[in-house]
Design a protein around this motif. Structure first.
Motif, PDB file in Angstrom:
ATOM      1  N   PRO A   1       0.819  -1.216   0.000  1.00  0.00           N
ATOM      2  CA  PRO A   1       0.000   0.000   0.000  1.00  0.00           C
ATOM      3  C   PRO A   1       0.854   1.268   0.000  1.00  0.00           C
ATOM      4  CG  PRO A   1      -0.053  -1.063   2.155  1.00  0.00           C
ATOM      5  CD  PRO A   1       0.664  -1.981   1.234  1.00  0.00           C
TER       6      PRO A   1
ATOM      7  N   ASP B   1       1.229   2.526  -3.590  1.00  0.00           N
ATOM      8  CA  ASP B   1      -0.008   2.699  -4.351  1.00  0.00           C
ATOM      9  C   ASP B   1      -0.177   4.169  -4.678  1.00  0.00           C
ATOM     10  OD1 ASP B   1      -2.422   2.376  -5.567  1.00  0.00           O
ATOM     11  OD2 ASP B   1      -3.560   2.095  -3.697  1.00  0.00           O
TER      12      ASP B   1
ATOM     13  N   ASN C   1      -3.638   6.018  -5.050  1.00  0.00           N
ATOM     14  CA  ASN C   1      -4.417   6.349  -3.855  1.00  0.00           C
ATOM     15  C   ASN C   1      -4.432   7.871  -3.690  1.00  0.00           C
ATOM     16  OD1 ASN C   1      -5.576   6.535  -1.371  1.00  0.00           O
ATOM     17  ND2 ASN C   1      -4.134   5.201  -0.328  1.00  0.00           N
TER      18      ASN C   1
END
Length: 197
Positions: free
Chosen positions: A33, A36, A39
């Motif tokens: 994450p 990412d 995002n």
């Protein structure tokens, strides 16, 4: 038997662990994450990172580092001042030692000249008063030697006192410790080693 509050707490902890496990499994399936970039929170995190880094840099460069640099500069100047004072004290001690050696040499030369003059006068009058003159010369020589010994002892006492005071002042200034007995013993050992005690 468990109390109802403990039971409720245990159930909440198990539910939280189950949720964390499912979230971790979902993130593991999607990748890391932190990387990412799609995002929308990533831009906010980068902006906050830059703001926090800027504040941290400003605090370090504007407040912390100048104070540390001024403390280091003050310490360096104080050490240089102490070293200069130590050099001056050493030069003063060397000058006192040279003056003492010159005074000792002058006293020896004067006493030697007095002894030589007395010997020449004794040889000129040797025929008439040999015995009386020899006795008087012996008294003059012992008196001169006593004066020389007294002058030497006084000069050595003054040298010992000057050397002890100077060394004690140096030790006290450089280390902040004052041990007059140890300094006096060290000066006495050094003078004895040089054959001047």
């Amino acid at each position: 038997m468990m109390k109802p509050a403990h039971t409720l707490t245990a159930r909440l902890a198990l539910a939280t662990l189950a949720m964390a496990a499912s979230t971790t499994a979902a993130l593991a399936a999607d990748g890391m994450p932190q990387l990412d970039f799609g995002n929308p929170m990533m831009l906010a995190q980068v902006v906050w990172l830059l703001i926090i880094f800027g504040v941290f840099y400003y605090v370090l460069s504007g407040i912390v580092l100048p104070k540390a640099a001024s403390v280091l500069e003050e310490r360096r100047s104080r050490i240089e001042g102490d070293l200069e004072a130590a050099r001056a004290a050493k030069a003063e001690a060397d000058a006192a030692m040279a003056a003492h050696q010159a005074a000792t040499a002058r006293a020896r030369a004067e006493s030697q000249a007095a002894i030589t003059a007395a010997m020449e006068a004794a040889q000129a009058e040797a025929a008439a008063r040999t015995a009386a003159l020899n006795e008087r010369l012996a008294q003059q020589i012992s008196s001169a030697e006593a004066r020389i010994a007294t002058a030497r002892d006084a000069a050595m006492g003054a040298l010992r006192e000057v050397a002890t005071d100077t060394a004690n002042a140096l030790v006290h200034r450089l280390t902040g410790i004052s041990n007059e007995a140890a300094v006096a013993a060290a000066v006495q050992r050094e003078l004895a080693a040089q054959g001047k005690a």
